[in-house]
Design an enzyme around this catalytic site. Structure first.
Site, PDB file in Angstrom:
ATOM      1  N   ARG A 118       0.840  -1.131  -0.111  1.00  0.00           N
ATOM      2  CA  ARG A 118       0.055   0.036   0.056  1.00  0.00           C
ATOM      3  C   ARG A 118       0.831   1.114   0.126  1.00  0.00           C
ATOM      4  NH1 ARG A 118      -2.333  -1.112   6.154  1.00  0.00           N
ATOM      5  NH2 ARG A 118      -0.754  -0.059   7.345  1.00  0.00           N
ATOM      6  N   CYS A 122       2.668   7.879  -5.836  1.00  0.00           N
ATOM      7  CA  CYS A 122       3.395   8.978  -5.563  1.00  0.00           C
ATOM      8  C   CYS A 122       2.170  10.087  -5.305  1.00  0.00           C
ATOM      9  CB  CYS A 122       4.198   9.533  -6.733  1.00  0.00           C
ATOM     10  SG  CYS A 122       4.753  11.334  -6.344  1.00  0.00           S
ATOM     11  N   ASN A 156      -4.798   6.988   4.807  1.00  0.00           N
ATOM     12  CA  ASN A 156      -4.448   6.216   5.651  1.00  0.00           C
ATOM     13  C   ASN A 156      -2.909   6.339   6.259  1.00  0.00           C
ATOM     14  OD1 ASN A 156      -5.283   3.797   7.845  1.00  0.00           O
ATOM     15  ND2 ASN A 156      -3.321   3.117   7.022  1.00  0.00           N
ATOM     16  N   GLU A 157      -2.724   6.811   7.436  1.00  0.00           N
ATOM     17  CA  GLU A 157      -1.325   6.916   7.834  1.00  0.00           C
ATOM     18  C   GLU A 157      -0.422   7.699   6.851  1.00  0.00           C
ATOM     19  OE1 GLU A 157      -0.366   3.192   9.174  1.00  0.00           O
ATOM     20  OE2 GLU A 157      -1.245   3.375  11.271  1.00  0.00           O
ATOM     21  N   CYS A 165      10.139  10.515  -2.054  1.00  0.00           N
ATOM     22  CA  CYS A 165       9.933  10.288  -3.606  1.00  0.00           C
ATOM     23  C   CYS A 165      10.896  11.256  -4.426  1.00  0.00           C
ATOM     24  CB  CYS A 165       8.450  10.230  -3.796  1.00  0.00           C
ATOM     25  SG  CYS A 165       8.014  10.002  -5.771  1.00  0.00           S
ATOM     26  N   CYS A 167      10.637  10.969  -7.844  1.00  0.00           N
ATOM     27  CA  CYS A 167      10.001  10.786  -9.238  1.00  0.00           C
ATOM     28  C   CYS A 167       9.951  12.247 -10.225  1.00  0.00           C
ATOM     29  CB  CYS A 167       8.854  10.064  -9.294  1.00  0.00           C
ATOM     30  SG  CYS A 167       7.356  11.078  -8.704  1.00  0.00           S
ATOM     31  N   GLU A 307      -6.721   4.125  15.919  1.00  0.00           N
ATOM     32  CA  GLU A 307      -6.115   2.648  15.607  1.00  0.00           C
ATOM     33  C   GLU A 307      -5.349   2.288  17.049  1.00  0.00           C
ATOM     34  OE1 GLU A 307      -3.884   1.339  12.620  1.00  0.00           O
ATOM     35  OE2 GLU A 307      -5.020   2.382  11.042  1.00  0.00           O
ATOM     36  N   GLU A 351      -1.499  -9.158   6.750  1.00  0.00           N
ATOM     37  CA  GLU A 351      -1.847  -8.734   7.915  1.00  0.00           C
ATOM     38  C   GLU A 351      -2.530  -9.698   8.834  1.00  0.00           C
ATOM     39  OE1 GLU A 351      -1.545  -4.159   8.930  1.00  0.00           O
ATOM     40  OE2 GLU A 351      -3.321  -4.457   7.525  1.00  0.00           O
ATOM     41  N   ILE A 352      -2.483 -11.026   8.376  1.00  0.00           N
ATOM     42  CA  ILE A 352      -3.455 -12.075   8.924  1.00  0.00           C
ATOM     43  C   ILE A 352      -2.876 -12.217  10.362  1.00  0.00           C
ATOM     44  CG2 ILE A 352      -3.991 -13.054   6.949  1.00  0.00           C
ATOM     45  CD1 ILE A 352      -1.896 -15.186   7.144  1.00  0.00           C
ATOM     46  N   HIS A 354      -1.658  -9.933  12.285  1.00  0.00           N
ATOM     47  CA  HIS A 354      -2.322  -8.619  13.337  1.00  0.00           C
ATOM     48  C   HIS A 354      -3.186  -9.047  14.340  1.00  0.00           C
ATOM     49  CE1 HIS A 354      -3.068  -4.537  14.471  1.00  0.00           C
ATOM     50  NE2 HIS A 354      -2.022  -4.377  13.446  1.00  0.00           N
TER      51      HIS A 354
END
Length: 662
Positions: A118, A122, A156-157, A165, A167, A307, A351-352, A354
């Site tokens: 994830r 950019c 997210n975060e 980056c 590029c 979270e 993330e199984i 987690h």
């Protein structure tokens, strides 16, 4: 920075929330119904949805499937559970990356990220931004007034997995950013001092991004500004989404930060602050520091813990009840909501392993009982916290990403960590019993008796003006260690060794140089030892010497000085010193400044509380393995149990108390 508009439909300020991240796109309707039953059994009242579901929402370009999310929101609403919708832009789908591989972000060594994991796109790429705006607008139009939805979360975060980056899109945006900052390339060359190592540039387009170089570093002016540029880039990306959401929804907007983006800037255009904190994954001290750093970002607004984990995140297990204590501590320290990641264990993906509240088969995990404790705390605290709120602190410690953390290109020692050094400083204030806030160097500073500013290389003119006002209000300022030795663009000041800080306050620095393991005799008689760099001062008759170097080249020269300024006092420290000596010094300074101190075992957390009419209370939480007895300043009543208390309160392992004093 944009002003923060008042949302039309706000979150009830007298309510506390408990919930989890819920992923209905991964399960069928029978599981959804089971999830509702289980959530209700924990008295949950909020769920976060949607933040990773882009391919489910838009399986093909321009083809949107929203029925499943609408049905999930309807189900939450029918069960009395509110929703926070996350924009899904942290997970650009495969079809987008396949058609436009150029949107992948590019590492400093030239590697271009492809689809997978994830945050692989950019933030500056115009194609990615256009698709992000489209999916955000589709969601805002469709669900902006859905009765279940109470707030929005952007992405997210931000920058959690993408710090730098280089590029082509970033290079083009970088040139524009520099032009906005400096106006002309001649000004950039002048300010950066690019005659060193032939760094001179003929245009903004010539200034490279922060790609890998053969030597140890780029020009430090480039390094500090590229880091600022990357943070600004993420915030600009977020701002586009916020504007779209506000056009279609009257609901408040936030972001779940984990600390990779300058949070002062990040939350200025949002309605409330939200963070991700996983106790057990970071130290208890770091968790407490995160919580104490949120109250000043959006004054008058509770923050959200968007979270957190319901169980141990590493091999070593947390004590039974420790997660429950963390939930209690968050609520009494200013959090309005605790959301656990995740609700149901992922059956597939990366993330199984987690932690979750229920396994994939619906069976409760060890975290279930922990969250049940948090649920009980929420229900007891909700009416209490309608009267009480976190007491204002007398002590502030300054935190800065853009004017501190971004400057430590090479650090003051090998493996230097700004965050770790600040946690040590913060930990000392806890050790000596000071109730404190962690505040940005851009924050309002009124109301504090004493302000600490360690590891602040650049003190901006605006910050110095606010500190001048603080001192003229009979405040105190502990300067350093390592404050003022750089200018805005990571250059060395030429007006004094410690720059404008030194010029404003009037002390005189003689040397600033490497100086680990130098002996220092503090004025109280305590012996200390320096760490990293050492500052040596030329003391004057106006100075009270706080300590001198005991041996060697700097023998009998001042290590630290205290001097008056306006109606206040400044304490200028010459170096980092060993922890016991630092604790002794800080305790003495706090006592001199008549700051109340409550020294407790480090396993016991105190959050002072106060009502509008001045009634006081102590919210206490102990994670010690043994029972702790805490002396109380006056008789009172534990509002969690209704029991009267006098003299001392006993806190068994992993328990809490809320003592309202008579």
């Amino acid at each position: 920075m944009k002003t923060n508009p008042t949302p039309i439909v706000d979150i009830p300020s007298d309510s506390l929330f408990l919930g989890a991240a819920w992923y209905p796109e991964q399960w069928d309707k029978a599981v959804h119904e089971e999830d509702m039953r289980l959530m209700r059994s924990l008295n949950m009242n909020v769920a976060r949805v949607g933040e990773f579901a882009w391919s489910k929402l838009e399986p093909k370009e321009g083809t949107f499937q929203l029925d499943w999310l609408r049905e999930a929101l309807d189900l939450l609403h029918a069960n009395g559970i509110r929703a926070v919708i996350g924009t899904p832009t942290a997970t650009p789908p495969y079809w987008l990356m396949k058609k436009h591989p150029e949107i992948g972000y590019q590492e400093a060594d030239g590697y271009r990220h492809k689809h997978g994991a994830r945050q692989h796109a950019c933030y500056n790429n115009p194609i990615f931004r256009q698709h992000s705006r489209t999916i955000t607008e589709v969601l805002a139009r469709e669900f902006g007034r859905h009765p279940a939805v109470m707030a929005w979360q952007t992405d997210n975060e931000l920058r959690c997995h993408q710090k730098i980056c280089v590029c082509p899109a970033c290079q083009a945006s970088w040139a524009k950013w520099l032009e906005n900052r400096y106006g002309t390339v001649d000004e950039l060359n002048k300010v950066w001092g690019t005659n060193v190592w032939s760094f001179h540039y003929d245009s903004f387009e010539d200034v490279p991004p922060l790609y890998r170089v053969c030597c140890w570093s780029h020009h430090f002016g480039l390094v500090v500004n590229y880091r600022r540029f990357m943070s600004d880039t993420a915030i600009s990306f977020q701002d586009e989404q916020v504007q779209i959401i506000r056009a279609h929804s009257p609901l408040p907007v936030t972001h779940n930060s984990e600390g990779s983006t300058d949070e002062w800037d990040l939350f200025q255009g949002l309605d409330f602050a939200s963070v991700d904190i996983y106790p057990g994954l970071i130290s208890t001290m770091a968790s407490r520091m995160r919580v104490d750093g949120l109250r000043s970002i959006k004054p008058g607004r509770r923050f959200w813990t968007m979270e957190t984990g319901s169980d141990s995140m590493v091999a070593e297990r947390m004590k039974a009840g420790e997660v429950g204590c963390f939930g209690f501590l968050n609520y009494v320290s200013g959090s309005q909501a605790m959301l656990y990641w995740c609700w149901r264990q992922h059956r597939t993906g990366t993330e199984i392993q987690h932690v979750s509240l229920v396994y994939s088969n619906g069976q409760p995990t060890p975290g279930w009982d922990e969250v049940r404790r948090v649920s009980e705390s929420r229900q007891k605290l909700e009416p209490i916290l309608r009267d009480y709120s976190t007491s204002p602190a007398d002590v502030a410690i300054i935190w800065s990403e853009k004017n501190a953390n971004h400057f430590f290109s090479t650090g003051l020692e090998a493996n230097f960590s700004y965050h770790a050094k600040m946690a040590d400083q913060y930990g000392t204030l806890i050790e000596v019993g000071a109730w404190r806030d962690l505040v940005s160097d851009e924050s309002a500073l009124e109301g504090y008796k004493i302000i600490f500013s360690p590891y602040l290389p650049y003190a901006s003119p605006d910050f110095l003006e606010r500190m001048k006002n603080h001192l003229n209000r009979d405040g105190a300022w502990v300067v350093g260690p390592y404050c003022g030795y750089r200018e805005r663009d990571h250059t060395v000041p030429t007006n004094a060794i410690l720059g404008q800080v030194e010029k404003m306050l009037g002390f005189k620095t003689k040397f600033f140089c490497p100086g680990t393991n130098l002996d220092v005799s503090l004025s109280s008689g305590i012996q200390a030892m320096t760490r990293m760099y050492a500052t040596v001062f030329d003391s004057t008759p106006d100075d009270e010497v706080l300590g001198v170097y005991s041996h060697g080249q700097f023998e009998n020269l001042a290590w630290g000085v205290c001097r008056p300024y306006g109606k206040g006092r400044v304490y200028v420290l010459g170096s980092e010193i060993d922890s016991p000596a630092r604790a002794h010094l800080y305790a003495n300074i706090l006592d001199r400044e008549k700051v109340e101190r409550v020294v407790l075992p480090l396993s016991v957390t105190l959050s002072p509380q106060i009502t509008r009419d001045g009634r006081k209370a102590w919210a206490l939480s102990s994670t010690d393995a043994a029972t702790q007895e805490i002396a109380l300043p006056s008789p009172g009543r534990d509002l969690l149990t209704g029991q009267a208390v006098r003299g001392k309160v006993k806190l068994p392992s992993c328990t809490n108390a809320f003592i309202a004093f008579d």
